[in-house]
Every structure is written in structure tokens, then in C-alpha cells.
Write a protein that holds these residues in place. Structure first.
Motif, PDB file in Angstrom:
ATOM      1  N   GLU A 109      -5.513  -0.289 -10.638  1.00  0.00           N
ATOM      2  CA  GLU A 109      -4.684   0.499 -11.550  1.00  0.00           C
ATOM      3  C   GLU A 109      -3.668   1.308 -10.751  1.00  0.00           C
ATOM      4  O   GLU A 109      -4.032   2.035  -9.816  1.00  0.00           O
ATOM      5  CB  GLU A 109      -5.578   1.428 -12.369  1.00  0.00           C
ATOM      6  CG  GLU A 109      -4.874   2.049 -13.558  1.00  0.00           C
ATOM      7  CD  GLU A 109      -5.829   2.835 -14.426  1.00  0.00           C
ATOM      8  OE1 GLU A 109      -5.822   2.623 -15.643  1.00  0.00           O
ATOM      9  OE2 GLU A 109      -6.570   3.684 -13.887  1.00  0.00           O
ATOM     10  N   ARG A 110      -2.395   1.159 -11.093  1.00  0.00           N
ATOM     11  CA  ARG A 110      -1.315   1.888 -10.430  1.00  0.00           C
ATOM     12  C   ARG A 110      -0.469   2.615 -11.483  1.00  0.00           C
ATOM     13  O   ARG A 110      -0.232   2.086 -12.574  1.00  0.00           O
ATOM     14  CB  ARG A 110      -0.425   0.931  -9.635  1.00  0.00           C
ATOM     15  CG  ARG A 110      -1.138   0.155  -8.535  1.00  0.00           C
ATOM     16  CD  ARG A 110      -1.746   1.059  -7.490  1.00  0.00           C
ATOM     17  NE  ARG A 110      -2.283   0.300  -6.347  1.00  0.00           N
ATOM     18  CZ  ARG A 110      -3.091   0.821  -5.439  1.00  0.00           C
ATOM     19  NH1 ARG A 110      -3.468   2.094  -5.522  1.00  0.00           N
ATOM     20  NH2 ARG A 110      -3.536   0.080  -4.440  1.00  0.00           N
ATOM     21  N   LEU A 111       0.008   3.802 -11.112  1.00  0.00           N
ATOM     22  CA  LEU A 111       0.747   4.631 -12.056  1.00  0.00           C
ATOM     23  C   LEU A 111       2.240   4.368 -12.055  1.00  0.00           C
ATOM     24  O   LEU A 111       2.949   4.796 -12.964  1.00  0.00           O
ATOM     25  CB  LEU A 111       0.486   6.111 -11.762  1.00  0.00           C
ATOM     26  CG  LEU A 111      -0.971   6.560 -11.830  1.00  0.00           C
ATOM     27  CD1 LEU A 111      -1.084   8.050 -11.534  1.00  0.00           C
ATOM     28  CD2 LEU A 111      -1.584   6.228 -13.175  1.00  0.00           C
ATOM     29  N   SER A 112       2.743   3.669 -11.023  1.00  0.00           N
ATOM     30  CA  SER A 112       4.183   3.396 -10.951  1.00  0.00           C
ATOM     31  C   SER A 112       4.412   2.066 -10.252  1.00  0.00           C
ATOM     32  O   SER A 112       3.551   1.566  -9.522  1.00  0.00           O
ATOM     33  CB  SER A 112       4.912   4.507 -10.193  1.00  0.00           C
ATOM     34  OG  SER A 112       4.582   4.468  -8.817  1.00  0.00           O
ATOM     35  N   LEU A 113       5.611   1.518 -10.451  1.00  0.00           N
ATOM     36  CA  LEU A 113       5.970   0.262  -9.798  1.00  0.00           C
ATOM     37  C   LEU A 113       5.981   0.430  -8.285  1.00  0.00           C
ATOM     38  O   LEU A 113       5.586  -0.469  -7.533  1.00  0.00           O
ATOM     39  CB  LEU A 113       7.338  -0.194 -10.304  1.00  0.00           C
ATOM     40  CG  LEU A 113       7.868  -1.532  -9.796  1.00  0.00           C
ATOM     41  CD1 LEU A 113       6.954  -2.674 -10.208  1.00  0.00           C
ATOM     42  CD2 LEU A 113       9.293  -1.772 -10.310  1.00  0.00           C
ATOM     43  N   GLU A 114       6.407   1.608  -7.823  1.00  0.00           N
ATOM     44  CA  GLU A 114       6.515   1.857  -6.392  1.00  0.00           C
ATOM     45  C   GLU A 114       5.152   1.832  -5.694  1.00  0.00           C
ATOM     46  O   GLU A 114       5.072   1.579  -4.493  1.00  0.00           O
ATOM     47  CB  GLU A 114       7.194   3.214  -6.143  1.00  0.00           C
ATOM     48  CG  GLU A 114       8.665   3.266  -6.528  1.00  0.00           C
ATOM     49  CD  GLU A 114       8.893   3.311  -8.036  1.00  0.00           C
ATOM     50  OE1 GLU A 114      10.000   2.949  -8.482  1.00  0.00           O
ATOM     51  OE2 GLU A 114       7.943   3.691  -8.767  1.00  0.00           O
ATOM     52  N   GLU A 115       4.091   2.105  -6.428  1.00  0.00           N
ATOM     53  CA  GLU A 115       2.750   2.124  -5.839  1.00  0.00           C
ATOM     54  C   GLU A 115       2.205   0.726  -5.558  1.00  0.00           C
ATOM     55  O   GLU A 115       1.247   0.575  -4.805  1.00  0.00           O
ATOM     56  CB  GLU A 115       1.768   2.861  -6.762  1.00  0.00           C
ATOM     57  CG  GLU A 115       1.971   4.351  -6.835  1.00  0.00           C
ATOM     58  CD  GLU A 115       0.902   5.013  -7.687  1.00  0.00           C
ATOM     59  OE1 GLU A 115      -0.191   4.424  -7.857  1.00  0.00           O
ATOM     60  OE2 GLU A 115       1.147   6.110  -8.195  1.00  0.00           O
TER      61      GLU A 115
ATOM     62  N   PRO B 165       0.678  -1.166 -18.668  1.00  0.00           N
ATOM     63  CA  PRO B 165       1.592  -0.785 -17.587  1.00  0.00           C
ATOM     64  C   PRO B 165       0.881  -0.377 -16.309  1.00  0.00           C
ATOM     65  O   PRO B 165       1.423  -0.550 -15.215  1.00  0.00           O
ATOM     66  CB  PRO B 165       2.386   0.385 -18.187  1.00  0.00           C
ATOM     67  CG  PRO B 165       1.570   0.870 -19.339  1.00  0.00           C
ATOM     68  CD  PRO B 165       0.839  -0.319 -19.864  1.00  0.00           C
ATOM     69  N   ARG B 166      -0.328   0.157 -16.409  1.00  0.00           N
ATOM     70  CA  ARG B 166      -1.061   0.555 -15.205  1.00  0.00           C
ATOM     71  C   ARG B 166      -1.684  -0.660 -14.499  1.00  0.00           C
ATOM     72  O   ARG B 166      -2.194  -0.528 -13.392  1.00  0.00           O
ATOM     73  CB  ARG B 166      -2.156   1.556 -15.555  1.00  0.00           C
ATOM     74  CG  ARG B 166      -1.651   2.949 -15.924  1.00  0.00           C
ATOM     75  CD  ARG B 166      -2.831   3.902 -16.032  1.00  0.00           C
ATOM     76  NE  ARG B 166      -2.414   5.274 -16.310  1.00  0.00           N
ATOM     77  CZ  ARG B 166      -3.236   6.328 -16.310  1.00  0.00           C
ATOM     78  NH1 ARG B 166      -4.519   6.146 -16.034  1.00  0.00           N
ATOM     79  NH2 ARG B 166      -2.785   7.527 -16.561  1.00  0.00           N
TER      80      ARG B 166
END
Length: 286
Positions: A134-140, A187-188
């Protein structure tokens, strides 16, 4: 429908992917004491990836109690695999342990070869192993993580299927675990959701391509299921309230996935190919 735990859950987060079953609170139910077989897969040979824990363990237990010998693929460091094998053997069936990383082309070939060497053929392939974070942003999302997700989820599904089909007799069954996210991406879980949609499309194409060989291809789309992957890959807020947003108000337990896999693996599903079965606690899947 009301026998299983509801959130909030007070389980520790895990820092090892895909996580360990015994570290979870409450413990997942894989059907150890609940599932009863009736000989629906008598004499069949099944290969299940990600068979050490979660949905894979439940399906392995169900298949064995229905009369199948079961090979399970898993990451070499996973301690849960021998526990799964013990349940297969308690059902009076043969268990084959196949450690290895499915991102490797060589591993995908080797586990198929070893299964055929041991059992002579493969009647059912369950492409179940998956990777997610699980990631909170595309950059992660790093490029390596993106590539690893696709290599594990869709790359291995392609390679294993390609390697298994020459050893699969008429009446064989390919079953691919996708997700409610294939229809409604989260999205996550951007990379994971994309791979699950790809597998759904892949399975539909296979059903048409392999029909003349008498081989069926179908998918099962779980909603939120209580497996070690959850505390190992998700943020605390999601783990604490996991499954609360479904119409049934709770996550599914792995045991609740056994029935559709058994049905799709059995000869009773002889005219079911190109289908998707949603097991989502009431969340619609188109």
C-alpha cells in the motif's frame, strides 16, 4: 454469515512480506475444523501458488479433503508452508513443497517440472501468489517495486500457465485469483490493481484460446480477505478497520473462498470457462 470476526482488529503490523499467520489476531480461518470434503476432486493433481498461507492454504486444505494431491509453491523463507502440507497429509493426500521466487523464469519452469515428475500430470493450476504494498502517492512507488509486482502477479501467471498446459489433460482447469480491485482499482494499491485487471483479461483470452484443448480458464475475485498480507502490507488505519466497509461489515475468511475454487476445479464446472466469481461480502463486481 455471522460466525466470523468483525472489525475493529487489534493485530500487530508485520514488517515481513507476505507476513506470518501465527502473528495475526484474530487468527484466519482456513477451514481447518470447518470444511468437510465430499470427493469432488478425487484423484486430481493440483498445483497452487502462494499455497503456504491465506487463500492458498484454504484452497489446499479444501482440495485435499475433496480428494486431490496438492503441490504448493511458496517463497523459500515462509514458515507457514509446512503447516499447510501437514493439513494436506492429514486429509490422506500427498503434499509436495515447492519453494522458490516466482519472479524467476527458471523457478516457474522448475516447479511445474517437479510437480509433473512427482505426480505425472497437472489437472488444476491455481495462480494465487501475489505481491502488493500500500502506497499513499505515485512518488512512493519505486520502479523496482512496480516491476516486481508485475513479475510476480501477471508474469508468473503467464509463465506457469504456459508451462503447465502441455501437461494438462482434457478437462483441466486454470483458476486465477484476481481481486475486487480488478473492477474497482484502489489508489493505494495502484500496481496491484493494475495486475489484477490484466489477469482478468488474460483469463478471458485463455478460455477462448484453450477451449479446443478442453482446458477451462476462470477467475475468482475476492474482496477484503483476512490473510497475513494485510498486516504485512497495509497501513494501520486500514488494518484496524479492514473489511468494515463491505455490506456484510467484515472481511472474508480464507475458508469462505474454498467453495468457488473447488467448484471451478471440479468436473461439475465442465461448461464454465471465461467466468469470474466474485467473493466480496456484497460489493458488486461487474
Amino acid at each position: 454469515m455471522t460466525d466470523f470476526p468483525k472489525p475493529p482488529f487489534d493485530t500487530k503490523l508485520q514488517d515481513h512480506i507476505p507476513g506470518l499467520t501465527d502473528a495475526m489476531t484474530p487468527l484466519p480461518d482456513h477451514g481447518e475444523t470447518r470444511y468437510r470434503g465430499s470427493g469432488r476432486l478425487e484423484g486430481k493433481i493440483a498445483l497452487i501458488t502462494g499455497g503456504d498461507s491465506g487463500i492458498g492454504r484454504a484452497v489446499a486444505i479444501g482440495f485435499a479433503r475433496e480428494g486431490a494431491d496438492v503441490a504448493i509453491s511458496y517463497l523459500e523463507e515462509e514458515e507457514d508452508a509446512r503447516e499447510t502440507a501437514s493439513w494436506i497429509e492429514k486429509a490422506g493426500r500427498r503434499a509436495l513443497l515447492l519453494p522458490g521466487d516466482l519472479k524467476s523464469r527458471e523457478t516457474c519452469r522448475a516447479i511445474v517440472d517437479k510437480t509433473v515428475e512427482t505426480f505425472g500430470r497437472i489437472d488444476v493450476l491455481v495462480n494465487n501468489a501475489a505481491f502488493q504494498v500500500e502506497r499513499l502517492s505515485l512518488e512512493e512507488i519505486s520502479e523496482d517495486e512496480w516491476d516486481d509486482t508485475f513479475a510476480t502477479n501477471i508474469g508468473a501467471t503467464f509463465r506457469l500457465t504456459r508451462n503447465v498446459v502441455p501437461h494438462m489433460p482434457r478437462g483441466g482447469s486454470l483458476i486465477h485469483t484476481i481481486s475486487v480491485n480488478a473492477d474497482s482499482p484502489k489508489p493505494r494499491l495502484l500496481a496491484y490493481s493494475a495486475t489484477k485487471s490484466a489477469i482478468l483479461n488474460f483469463s478471458g483470452g485463455l478460455a477462448q484460446l484453450l477451449g479446443e484443448k478442453g482446458i477451462r480458464s476462470n477467475t475468482v475475485a475476492p474482496g477484503p480477505i483476512w490473510t497475513p498480507l494485510i498486516p504485512a502490507t497495509m497501513h494501520g488505519d486500514h488494518v484496524h478497520e479492514f473489511g468494515a466497509g463491505t455490506p456484510l461489515g467484515r472481511p472474508g475468511q480464507p475458508v469462505e473462498l474454498i467453495a468457488p475454487y473447488v467448484m471451478l476445479a471440479s468436473d461439475e464446472a465442465s461448461y464454465i470457462s471465461g467466468a469470474n466469481i466474485a467473493v466480496t461480502g456484497g460489493t458488486p463486481v461487474i
